[in-house]
Scaffold this motif. Structure first.
Motif, PDB file in Angstrom:
ATOM      1  N   SER A  82       0.842  -1.194   0.000  1.00 38.18           N
ATOM      2  CA  SER A  82       0.000   0.000   0.000  1.00 38.18           C
ATOM      3  C   SER A  82       0.876   1.243   0.000  1.00 38.18           C
ATOM      4  CB  SER A  82      -0.929   0.003   1.211  1.00 38.18           C
ATOM      5  OG  SER A  82      -0.183   0.005   2.407  1.00 38.18           O
ATOM      6  N   LEU A  83       0.385   2.244  -0.660  1.00 38.73           N
ATOM      7  CA  LEU A  83       1.078   3.520  -0.721  1.00 38.73           C
ATOM      8  C   LEU A  83       0.019   4.601  -0.844  1.00 38.73           C
ATOM      9  CD1 LEU A  83       3.738   5.135  -1.004  1.00 38.73           C
ATOM     10  CD2 LEU A  83       3.528   4.817  -3.453  1.00 38.73           C
ATOM     11  N   THR A  84      -0.023   5.502   0.095  1.00 39.42           N
ATOM     12  CA  THR A  84      -0.981   6.611   0.035  1.00 39.42           C
ATOM     13  C   THR A  84      -0.222   7.915   0.207  1.00 39.42           C
ATOM     14  OG1 THR A  84      -1.406   6.419   2.397  1.00 39.42           O
ATOM     15  CG2 THR A  84      -2.928   5.282   0.931  1.00 39.42           C
ATOM     16  N   LEU A  85      -0.575   8.854  -0.614  1.00 37.61           N
ATOM     17  CA  LEU A  85      -0.011  10.201  -0.516  1.00 37.61           C
ATOM     18  C   LEU A  85      -1.175  11.136  -0.219  1.00 37.61           C
ATOM     19  CD1 LEU A  85       2.392  10.140  -3.600  1.00 37.61           C
ATOM     20  CD2 LEU A  85       2.981   9.827  -1.195  1.00 37.61           C
ATOM     21  N   GLU A  94       1.749   2.004 -12.597  1.00 37.19           N
ATOM     22  CA  GLU A  94       2.573   1.038 -13.308  1.00 37.19           C
ATOM     23  C   GLU A  94       2.997  -0.117 -12.427  1.00 37.19           C
ATOM     24  OE1 GLU A  94       5.751   2.684 -15.568  1.00 37.19           O
ATOM     25  OE2 GLU A  94       4.403   3.885 -16.799  1.00 37.19           O
ATOM     26  N   PHE A  95       3.123   0.091 -11.122  1.00 38.20           N
ATOM     27  CA  PHE A  95       3.387  -1.047 -10.259  1.00 38.20           C
ATOM     28  C   PHE A  95       2.152  -1.324  -9.421  1.00 38.20           C
ATOM     29  CE2 PHE A  95       5.347   2.548  -7.990  1.00 38.20           C
ATOM     30  CZ  PHE A  95       4.780   2.459  -6.736  1.00 38.20           C
ATOM     31  N   GLN A  96       1.897  -2.594  -9.233  1.00 41.16           N
ATOM     32  CA  GLN A  96       0.665  -3.044  -8.612  1.00 41.16           C
ATOM     33  C   GLN A  96       0.702  -2.856  -7.096  1.00 41.16           C
ATOM     34  OE1 GLN A  96      -0.267  -7.060  -9.607  1.00 41.16           O
ATOM     35  NE2 GLN A  96      -1.943  -7.198  -8.152  1.00 41.16           N
ATOM     36  N   LEU A  97      -0.381  -2.305  -6.566  1.00 43.02           N
ATOM     37  CA  LEU A  97      -0.567  -2.176  -5.131  1.00 43.02           C
ATOM     38  C   LEU A  97      -1.720  -3.081  -4.717  1.00 43.02           C
ATOM     39  CD1 LEU A  97      -0.182   1.686  -4.728  1.00 43.02           C
ATOM     40  CD2 LEU A  97       1.502  -0.073  -4.193  1.00 43.02           C
ATOM     41  N   GLY A  98      -1.838  -3.325  -3.430  1.00 48.90           N
ATOM     42  CA  GLY A  98      -2.910  -4.181  -2.919  1.00 48.90           C
ATOM     43  C   GLY A  98      -2.394  -5.580  -2.641  1.00 48.90           C
ATOM     44  N   ALA A  99      -3.322  -6.508  -2.515  1.00 47.94           N
ATOM     45  CA  ALA A  99      -2.969  -7.891  -2.193  1.00 47.94           C
ATOM     46  C   ALA A  99      -2.293  -8.562  -3.386  1.00 47.94           C
ATOM     47  CB  ALA A  99      -4.216  -8.664  -1.795  1.00 47.94           C
ATOM     48  N   PHE A 100      -1.329  -9.429  -3.100  1.00 48.30           N
ATOM     49  CA  PHE A 100      -0.655 -10.191  -4.142  1.00 48.30           C
ATOM     50  C   PHE A 100      -0.369 -11.601  -3.635  1.00 48.30           C
ATOM     51  CE2 PHE A 100       2.745  -8.312  -1.681  1.00 48.30           C
ATOM     52  CZ  PHE A 100       3.640  -9.344  -1.525  1.00 48.30           C
ATOM     53  N   ASN A 101      -0.227 -12.514  -4.574  1.00 52.69           N
ATOM     54  CA  ASN A 101       0.143 -13.903  -4.282  1.00 52.69           C
ATOM     55  C   ASN A 101       0.989 -14.378  -5.451  1.00 52.69           C
ATOM     56  OD1 ASN A 101       0.328 -16.459  -3.170  1.00 52.69           O
ATOM     57  ND2 ASN A 101      -1.625 -17.125  -4.004  1.00 52.69           N
TER      58      ASN A 101
END
Length: 148
Positions: A82-85, A94-101
């Motif tokens: 996660s990244l919040t500004l 361009e790069f994925q945020l959130g849950a990943f597997n």
């Protein structure tokens, strides 16, 4: 000489010879990877004794936000980025945020322990020892006698 130092020396020499973009996929490859749910991106390096997987994980806030599991031929990394500004809204991603597997199939069999994992400068480094024991890739199958 330390194998980690050898690997980083090899990477530096390859970048000097092939250019800085040698280890970075081009935009076409990057979009194909995301379509195949191959995120986060991963580079795999190896020596005769070990394998090192390096995953790009920008936005990792805590080590508890990622879980690493090792099988003899597979590495599974799951978590949440996660990244919040404050006061900004996302207009391009361009790069994925959130849950990943992410499941990474390893080029050789590895030991399930010891495993070293550390996070530095947006990258997750996972060092695995290769299973070089004789017959490590073989398993004896028991033969059962069946009488008629």
């Amino acid at each position: 000489m330390d194998t980690w130092k050898q690997m980083m020396d090899w990477k530096r020499m390859a970048e000097e010879y092939f250019g800085d973009q040698f280890f970075t996929p081009n935009q076409n490859q990057r979009s194909n990877n995301n379509q195949n749910n191959e995120s986060p991106l991963c580079n795999i390096y190896d020596t005769p004794q070990e394998i090192c997987c390096v995953l790009a994980l920008p936005g990792l806030n805590r080590t508890e936000d990622v879980e690493v599991m090792v099988d003899p031929f597979k590495l599974t990394v799951r978590g949440k980025l996660s990244l919040t500004l404050d006061s900004y809204h996302l207009s391009s991603e361009e790069f994925q945020l959130g849950a990943f597997n992410r499941e990474i199939h390893l080029p050789e069999k590895v030991l399930q322990e010891p495993v070293q994992a550390f996070y530095r400068k947006g990258l997750l480094f996972i060092r695995l020892l290769k299973d070089t024991r004789p017959g490590a890739n073989q398993r004896k199958v028991n033969l059962n006698w069946v009488q008629e």
